[in-house]
Write a protein that holds these residues in place. Structure first.
Motif, PDB file in Angstrom:
ATOM      1  N   ALA A  21       0.862  -1.299   0.088  1.00 41.63           N
ATOM      2  CA  ALA A  21       0.032  -0.223  -0.122  1.00 41.63           C
ATOM      3  C   ALA A  21       0.925   1.193   0.434  1.00 41.63           C
ATOM      4  CB  ALA A  21      -1.226   0.042   1.200  1.00 41.63           C
ATOM      5  N   LEU A  22       0.153   2.074  -0.744  1.00 38.98           N
ATOM      6  CA  LEU A  22       1.693   3.372  -0.772  1.00 38.98           C
ATOM      7  C   LEU A  22       0.747   4.580  -0.762  1.00 38.98           C
ATOM      8  CD1 LEU A  22       3.288   2.351  -4.399  1.00 38.98           C
ATOM      9  CD2 LEU A  22       4.938   1.909  -2.437  1.00 38.98           C
ATOM     10  N   THR A  23       1.219   5.406  -0.342  1.00 34.22           N
ATOM     11  CA  THR A  23       0.805   6.683   0.459  1.00 34.22           C
ATOM     12  C   THR A  23       1.193   7.894  -1.023  1.00 34.22           C
ATOM     13  OG1 THR A  23      -0.109   5.989   1.988  1.00 34.22           O
ATOM     14  CG2 THR A  23       0.078   8.606   1.352  1.00 34.22           C
ATOM     15  N   VAL A  24       0.124   8.559  -1.784  1.00 35.46           N
ATOM     16  CA  VAL A  24       0.715   9.163  -2.392  1.00 35.46           C
ATOM     17  C   VAL A  24       0.494  10.705  -2.188  1.00 35.46           C
ATOM     18  CG1 VAL A  24       0.569   9.891  -4.969  1.00 35.46           C
ATOM     19  CG2 VAL A  24       0.431   7.170  -4.233  1.00 35.46           C
ATOM     20  N   ARG A  25       1.375  11.237  -2.082  1.00 36.79           N
ATOM     21  CA  ARG A  25       0.922  13.392  -2.116  1.00 36.79           C
ATOM     22  C   ARG A  25       0.956  13.852  -3.727  1.00 36.79           C
ATOM     23  NH1 ARG A  25       2.190  16.456   2.132  1.00 36.79           N
ATOM     24  NH2 ARG A  25       2.846  14.614   2.935  1.00 36.79           N
ATOM     25  N   SER A  26      -0.195  14.403  -3.638  1.00 31.49           N
ATOM     26  CA  SER A  26      -0.019  15.026  -4.839  1.00 31.49           C
ATOM     27  C   SER A  26      -0.757  16.383  -5.272  1.00 31.49           C
ATOM     28  CB  SER A  26      -1.665  14.814  -5.969  1.00 31.49           C
ATOM     29  OG  SER A  26      -2.883  14.841  -4.840  1.00 31.49           O
ATOM     30  N   ARG A  27       0.227  17.147  -6.464  1.00 31.23           N
ATOM     31  CA  ARG A  27       0.050  18.352  -6.508  1.00 31.23           C
ATOM     32  C   ARG A  27      -0.430  18.696  -7.450  1.00 31.23           C
ATOM     33  NH1 ARG A  27      -0.258  23.804  -3.711  1.00 31.23           N
ATOM     34  NH2 ARG A  27       1.941  22.773  -2.330  1.00 31.23           N
ATOM     35  N   PRO A  28      -1.953  18.944  -8.084  1.00 24.88           N
ATOM     36  CA  PRO A  28      -2.313  18.436  -9.081  1.00 24.88           C
ATOM     37  C   PRO A  28      -1.818  19.951  -9.920  1.00 24.88           C
ATOM     38  CG  PRO A  28      -4.370  18.142  -7.628  1.00 24.88           C
ATOM     39  CD  PRO A  28      -2.840  18.277  -7.263  1.00 24.88           C
ATOM     40  N   GLY A  29      -1.904  19.530 -11.101  1.00 25.26           N
ATOM     41  CA  GLY A  29      -1.479  20.840 -12.343  1.00 25.26           C
ATOM     42  C   GLY A  29      -2.148  21.921 -12.156  1.00 25.26           C
ATOM     43  N   ASP A  30      -1.333  23.122 -12.524  1.00 25.89           N
ATOM     44  CA  ASP A  30      -2.578  24.413 -12.279  1.00 25.89           C
ATOM     45  C   ASP A  30      -4.060  24.008 -14.269  1.00 25.89           C
ATOM     46  OD1 ASP A  30      -1.080  25.830 -10.547  1.00 25.89           O
ATOM     47  OD2 ASP A  30      -0.111  26.540 -12.180  1.00 25.89           O
ATOM     48  N   ARG A  31      -3.432  23.501 -15.089  1.00 24.31           N
ATOM     49  CA  ARG A  31      -4.821  22.562 -15.868  1.00 24.31           C
ATOM     50  C   ARG A  31      -4.797  21.939 -16.350  1.00 24.31           C
ATOM     51  NH1 ARG A  31      -0.135  25.386 -18.133  1.00 24.31           N
ATOM     52  NH2 ARG A  31       0.365  24.393 -19.887  1.00 24.31           N
ATOM     53  N   PRO A  32      -5.643  21.020 -16.421  1.00 28.46           N
ATOM     54  CA  PRO A  32      -5.921  19.978 -17.102  1.00 28.46           C
ATOM     55  C   PRO A  32      -5.118  19.205 -18.090  1.00 28.46           C
ATOM     56  CG  PRO A  32      -7.717  20.970 -16.938  1.00 28.46           C
ATOM     57  CD  PRO A  32      -7.066  21.995 -16.820  1.00 28.46           C
ATOM     58  N   GLY A  33      -4.755  18.696 -18.373  1.00 27.65           N
ATOM     59  CA  GLY A  33      -4.034  18.076 -19.267  1.00 27.65           C
ATOM     60  C   GLY A  33      -2.266  17.804 -19.474  1.00 27.65           C
TER      61      GLY A  33
END
Length: 328
Positions: free
Chosen positions: A39-51
Motif C-alpha cells: 500500500a503506497l501513500t501518494v501526495r499529489s499537487r495537481p497541475g494548474d490546468r488539465p492535460g
C-alpha cells in the motif's frame, strides 16, 4: 522492457496502523494506492490546468513525499505532480514481504505507475530515490519522459565520511543497538542532527520548517517499523553498491534513454561532489547542475534553482518531441 524483470510481490496483508496525522500542505492531497502485498501513500499537487504531463517524485532514505513540498508548487504550471512514500516510509506501511531492497523499491514505483496508467512521467528522485529512479528508467524506458536526479545514491569507491553511519546501519543488530543508545534523544536533537548532515547551511531552515520536521520525526519514531525500514533500506543501498553485471547501477545509468538532469551539491556530506563528472559521462543524454553551497537535499535548500533547471529540461524535451512530430 517488461516489468517482469522486477518480479511482483505476493498477496496483500493488513495495513500497519497509523500513529498520527501526516502534514499536508495547502494545495496538496493524500491518497492510498492499494496493490497486492503493498500500500503506497501518494501526495499529489495537481497541475494548474488539465492535460499537463505527469511527474513523479521519489524521496531518499529516511525521507518522505514531504521532501518535495517546496519544489512541487514551483512546477505546477508545467506538470501534474505526485510524490510517493516508498514502502515503510512517510505514511506508507511496510511491504508484506519485508523486502526493502533497491529492486523492491523500484518495483513499487513501477507497479504504481502501471496501476495508475500515468506513464510516461517526468521522474524526479533524490538520494536513494535517485538510484531507484535510475533503475526504473533503465528497465522501463517506456515509463520515463525525463529523469532528474538530485544527489543520486550511485556507487562510490570511497564513500563520504557522512555516509558511514548509513553503511553501519545496514549491519545486522546495529539499528536496534542505535535505537537503544539514542532512546533519550529528543526529536529536536535528532532533527538538528539530520539537518546538519543533509543541508549545506542548516541555519537556512525556517522556524516553521524546523517545527514541521520535529513533528514528523515524533510521528515516525512512534511507528513500530521505523528502525527496521531504515536498516533494511540502508542494507539495500549497500547491496546495490556491490552488485555486478546488468544490475550494477552504473551499467544501468548507461542504459537510460531519457534526457537526464543531474544535480550535485558542493557541501553534500552523503554523496560526493566529485561523482558529478562520472555521472555526467555515464548518462548518455545528460546535463549537470552544480550548486557549490548546497548539501544533500538541493530541492529543499534551493527549490527555485532546481525548478528552473527541471523546467529547462522539460521544455527542451517538449521542443524535441515537437520537432520529431513535425512541429505544431
Amino acid at each position: 522492457m517488461s516489468s517482469t524483470e522486477l518480479p511482483d510481490t505476493l498477496a496483500a496483508g493488513a495495513m500497519a496502523p497509523r500513529v498520527s496525522t501526516v502534514r499536508v500542505a495547502e494545495g496538496e492531497r493524500l491518497r492510498t494506492v492499494a496493490l497486492p502485498g503493498l500500500a503506497l501513500t501518494v501526495r499529489s499537487r495537481p497541475g494548474d490546468r488539465p492535460g499537463l504531463p505527469p511527474a513523479l517524485y521519489v524521496h531518499g532514505l529516511g525521507g518522505s513525499s514531504q521532501n518535495w513540498s517546496a519544489l512541487m508548487p514551483l512546477l505546477a504550471d508545467l506538470v501534474d505532480g505526485e510524490a510517493v512514500d516508498l514502502p515503510g516510509f512517510g505514511d506508507s506501511p511496510p511491504p508484506d514481504d519485508g523486502n526493502y531492497s533497491l529492486t523492491a523499491h523500484a518495483r513499487a514505483v513501477i507497479r504504481l505507475l502501471d496501476a495508475g496508467g500515468r506513464g510516461p512521467v517526468h521522474l524526479i528522485g533524490n538520494s536513494l530515490g535517485g538510484s531507484v529512479a535510475t533503475r526504473v528508467a533503465a528497465v522501463r524506458p517506456d515509463l520515463v519522459r525525463t529523469l532528474t536526479l538530485v544527489s543520486p545514491a550511485l556507487p562510490e569507491l570511497r564513500a563520504q565520511r557522512g555516509a558511514w553511519p548509513t553503511a553501519l546501519l545496514a549491519l545486522p543488530g546495529v539499528a536496534s543497538l542505535f535505537s537503544r543508545l539514542t532512546r533519550d534523544w529528543t526529536a529536536e536533537q535528532r532533527v538538528r542532527g539530520v539537518m546538519s548532515l543533509c543541508y549545506g547551511d542548516p541555519g537556512s531552515v525556517t522556524d516553521e520548517g524546523f517545527r514541521n520536521a520535529v513533528e514528523e520525526m515524533e510521528r515516525r519514531l512512534a511507528l513500530p517499523y521505523f528502525w527496521d525500514a531504515m536498516a533494511r533500506s540502508a542494507r539495500g543501498i549497500v547491496d546495490a553498491y556491490t552488485v555486478g553485471g546488468q544490475h550494477n547501477l552504473w551499467r544501468q545509468a548507461e542504459r537510460v534513454l531519457a534526457p537526464t538532469l543531474l544535480v550535485y551539491g558542493g557541501r553534500d556530506q552523503l554523496v560526493s561532489y566529485r561523482m558529478a563528472r562520472k555521472a555526467a559521462t555515464s548518462f548518455r543524454d545528460s546535463r549537470l547542475l552544480t550548486l557549490p553551497d548546497a548539501g544533500h537535499v538541493a530541492m529543499m535548500e534551493y527549490p527555485e534553482t532546481v525548478a528552473k533547471a527541471v523546467r529547462e529540461l522539460i521544455d527542451d524535451y517538449d521542443d524535441g518531441n515537437d520537432d520529431d512530430n513535425g512541429g505544431s
